[in-house]
Design an enzyme around this catalytic site. Structure first.
Site, short mmCIF file in Angstrom:
data_model
loop_
_atom_site.label_atom_id
_atom_site.label_comp_id
_atom_site.label_asym_id
_atom_site.label_seq_id
_atom_site.Cartn_x
_atom_site.Cartn_y
_atom_site.Cartn_z
N TYR A 192 -2.75 -9.30 15.71
CA TYR A 192 -2.50 -8.23 14.73
C TYR A 192 -3.45 -7.05 14.99
O TYR A 192 -3.01 -5.89 15.11
CB TYR A 192 -2.68 -8.78 13.31
CG TYR A 192 -2.78 -7.72 12.26
CD1 TYR A 192 -1.68 -6.91 11.98
CD2 TYR A 192 -3.97 -7.51 11.56
CE1 TYR A 192 -1.78 -5.91 11.01
CE2 TYR A 192 -4.07 -6.53 10.59
CZ TYR A 192 -2.97 -5.73 10.32
OH TYR A 192 -3.08 -4.75 9.38
N ASN A 245 12.81 -0.65 6.14
CA ASN A 245 13.96 -1.51 6.48
C ASN A 245 14.10 -2.69 5.52
O ASN A 245 14.95 -3.55 5.69
CB ASN A 245 13.89 -1.99 7.94
CG ASN A 245 12.72 -2.94 8.18
OD1 ASN A 245 12.01 -3.32 7.24
ND2 ASN A 245 12.53 -3.34 9.42
N LYS A 300 -2.68 -3.03 16.35
CA LYS A 300 -3.10 -1.81 15.65
C LYS A 300 -3.97 -0.93 16.54
O LYS A 300 -3.86 0.30 16.51
CB LYS A 300 -3.84 -2.18 14.36
CG LYS A 300 -2.95 -2.78 13.28
CD LYS A 300 -2.12 -1.71 12.60
CE LYS A 300 -1.25 -2.27 11.50
NZ LYS A 300 -0.59 -1.26 10.69
N ASN A 303 -10.58 -4.91 3.02
CA ASN A 303 -9.64 -5.80 2.31
C ASN A 303 -8.94 -5.08 1.17
O ASN A 303 -9.52 -4.92 0.09
CB ASN A 303 -10.38 -7.04 1.81
CG ASN A 303 -10.73 -7.97 2.95
OD1 ASN A 303 -11.49 -7.60 3.85
ND2 ASN A 303 -10.17 -9.16 2.95
N ASP A 333 -11.90 -16.28 11.34
CA ASP A 333 -12.52 -15.51 10.25
C ASP A 333 -13.98 -15.17 10.57
O ASP A 333 -14.81 -16.07 10.66
CB ASP A 333 -12.51 -16.32 8.95
CG ASP A 333 -11.26 -16.11 8.12
OD1 ASP A 333 -10.56 -15.11 8.35
OD2 ASP A 333 -11.00 -16.94 7.23
N ALA A 388 4.61 1.01 7.83
CA ALA A 388 5.49 -0.11 8.17
C ALA A 388 4.90 -0.94 9.31
O ALA A 388 4.64 -0.41 10.40
CB ALA A 388 6.86 0.43 8.59
N ILE A 394 0.85 -1.20 0.00
CA ILE A 394 0.00 0.00 0.00
C ILE A 394 0.88 1.25 0.00
O ILE A 394 0.59 2.24 -0.69
CB ILE A 394 -0.98 -0.03 1.20
CG1 ILE A 394 -1.80 -1.32 1.15
CG2 ILE A 394 -1.91 1.19 1.16
CD1 ILE A 394 -2.60 -1.61 2.39
N1 UDP Z 1 -9.74 -17.08 1.89
C1 UDP Z 1 -9.98 -18.31 1.30
N2 UDP Z 1 -8.91 -19.00 0.78
C2 UDP Z 1 -7.63 -18.54 0.85
C3 UDP Z 1 -7.39 -17.28 1.44
C4 UDP Z 1 -8.48 -16.57 1.96
O1 UDP Z 1 -11.12 -18.77 1.24
O2 UDP Z 1 -6.73 -19.24 0.38
C5 UDP Z 1 -10.86 -16.31 2.42
C6 UDP Z 1 -10.74 -15.94 3.89
O3 UDP Z 1 -11.29 -16.99 4.69
C7 UDP Z 1 -11.54 -14.65 3.98
C8 UDP Z 1 -11.38 -14.03 2.59
O4 UDP Z 1 -10.92 -15.09 1.74
O5 UDP Z 1 -12.91 -14.95 4.16
C9 UDP Z 1 -10.36 -12.91 2.56
O6 UDP Z 1 -9.17 -13.38 3.20
P1 UDP Z 1 -7.82 -12.56 3.18
O7 UDP Z 1 -6.79 -13.41 3.88
O8 UDP Z 1 -7.53 -12.14 1.79
O9 UDP Z 1 -8.13 -11.25 4.00
P2 UDP Z 1 -8.75 -11.04 5.48
O10 UDP Z 1 -10.24 -10.96 5.30
O11 UDP Z 1 -8.29 -12.17 6.33
O12 UDP Z 1 -8.17 -9.73 5.89
#
Ligand code: UDP
Length: 328
Positions: free
Chosen positions: A140, A32, A144, A169, A284, A73, A12
């Site tokens: 994480y 870095n 933040k 996202n 998730d 960063a 980003i």
């Molecule tokens: N996801 C998935 N398969 C993958 C990676 C991610 O189904 O190999 C799904 C994940 O469960 C979430 C969405 O895709 O519902 C977005 O995931 P990502 O890791 O891109 O971003 P996050 O929402 O975790 O920030």
């Protein structure tokens, strides 16, 4: 304005550096290179290889006449943060504390911080507004949130004004195809699907099909990286023009299921790759969708690249042009 961009060689950050140059600002990149790629920087942009925790940063800020800081960063992998929290507390929390201290000592007035939707955790109501409950479900997100709280105190007590931008996202790439997403290891949905389309992986696994959503797969709000970049510039200009410390969500306001992202990617790439239906990934939430009304009203921000076909099409151009990323 002369702006120090920490993590400016990252995903980003590098898109924001380009946008800053186009908008007539002068970015100075500090990175870095633990995750960043110096190849992503445009010619002529000053680059300093340094850690945000380095106490000599205060001299850089003074000597270069920096007016504001954009702080990208960070370590940003949710899964990794649950296995190795120590590096998240050290790099994100302690590193940011040292950076913010350097900023205070150098008399910096404006600070724009990369925060995340992960500060909300599992939302009770969607779309999510900025005053929703803050209850991160992973390390994480917690790191933040701690940095946001630190900024709140520095703002109240020392007068360092800040904007925290809570991204949903982040996805897509610059439409030039010259810069894009290159993480090792890659964990994000769209780049992983595109690697399946390129034949670099045998299949994409969809994590969970039993969520309470239309097709049972998770719903997310994908926001184009160049729309995030424009929000950073508007935030910095807002602070410069006297805006008070503030927090904004950044999302497109629309939710897309993992299945629909897979289907749209097949349509955009015209490639039929294999899909595996797997178990849920721990932590998730089912649905995350932003309300970005506040950023639109207060900053005058408008996402203009975040139509999902454009997000995937721009990312596809980058991946086709750079199947091995920046080549490391
Ligand atoms: N996801 C998935 N398969 C993958 C990676 C991610 O189904 O190999 C799904 C994940 O469960 C979430 C969405 O895709 O519902 C977005 O995931 P990502 O890791 O891109 O971003 P996050 O929402 O975790 O920030």
């Amino acid at each position: 304005m002369k702006i120090l961009v920490t993590g400016g060689a990252g995903y980003i950050g590098s898109h924001t550096v380009r946008a800053l140059c186009k908008a007539g600002h002068t970015p100075i990149v500090l990175d870095n290179l633990s995750c960043g790629h110096v190849e992503s920087l445009p010619d002529g942009v000053e680059f300093i290889e340094m850690d945000i925790a380095d106490p000599s940063l205060v001299n850089v800020l003074k000597d270069k006449g920096i007016e504001g800081i954009m702080h990208f960063a960070a370590h940003s992998q949710v899964g990794e943060s649950m296995v190795n929290p120590a590096i998240y507390y050290e790099n994100n929390v302690v590193g940011s504390y040292r950076l913010i201290e350097s900023a205070r000592k150098a008399g910096i007035k404006y600070f724009v911080f990369s925060s995340t939707a992960a500060v909300y955790g599992e939302p009770k109501v969607v779309p999510i507004k900025e005053d929703s409950e803050l209850n991160p479900t992973n390390v994480y997100g917690r790191t933040k949130l701690m940095i946001e709280q630190m900024l709140q105190d520095y703002s109240k007590i020392y007068g360092l004004r800040y904007v925290a931008l809570r991204y949903f996202n982040a996805a897509g790439a610059d439409s030039s195809g010259e810069i894009g997403e290159d993480h090792t290891p890659e964990t994000h949905l769209i780049p992983l699907i595109l690697e399946a389309a390129l034949g670099k992986r045998e299949a994409i696994t969809i994590f969970g099909t039993d969520y309470d959503t239309e097709d049972g797969t998770c719903v997310r709000d994908y926001i184009h990286v160049n729309d995030l970049a424009s929000a950073h510039i508007l935030s910095m200009e807002y602070l410069r023009d006297g805006g008070e410390s503030n927090v904004f969500n950044l999302g497109s306001g629309s939710g897309f299921s993992v299945q629909s992202i897979v289907d749209t990617t097949k349509a955009v790439t015209e490639i039929d790759f294999n899909v595996i239906y797997g178990e849920r990934r721990a932590g998730d939430p089912g649905t995350l969708i932003a309300s970005s009304e506040k950023a639109q009203t207060v900053l005058g921000w408008k996402p203009v690249h975040s139509e999902v076909k454009q997000v995937i099409g721009d990312a596809w151009r980058w991946h086709q042009n750079h199947p091995n990323g920046y080549g490391k």
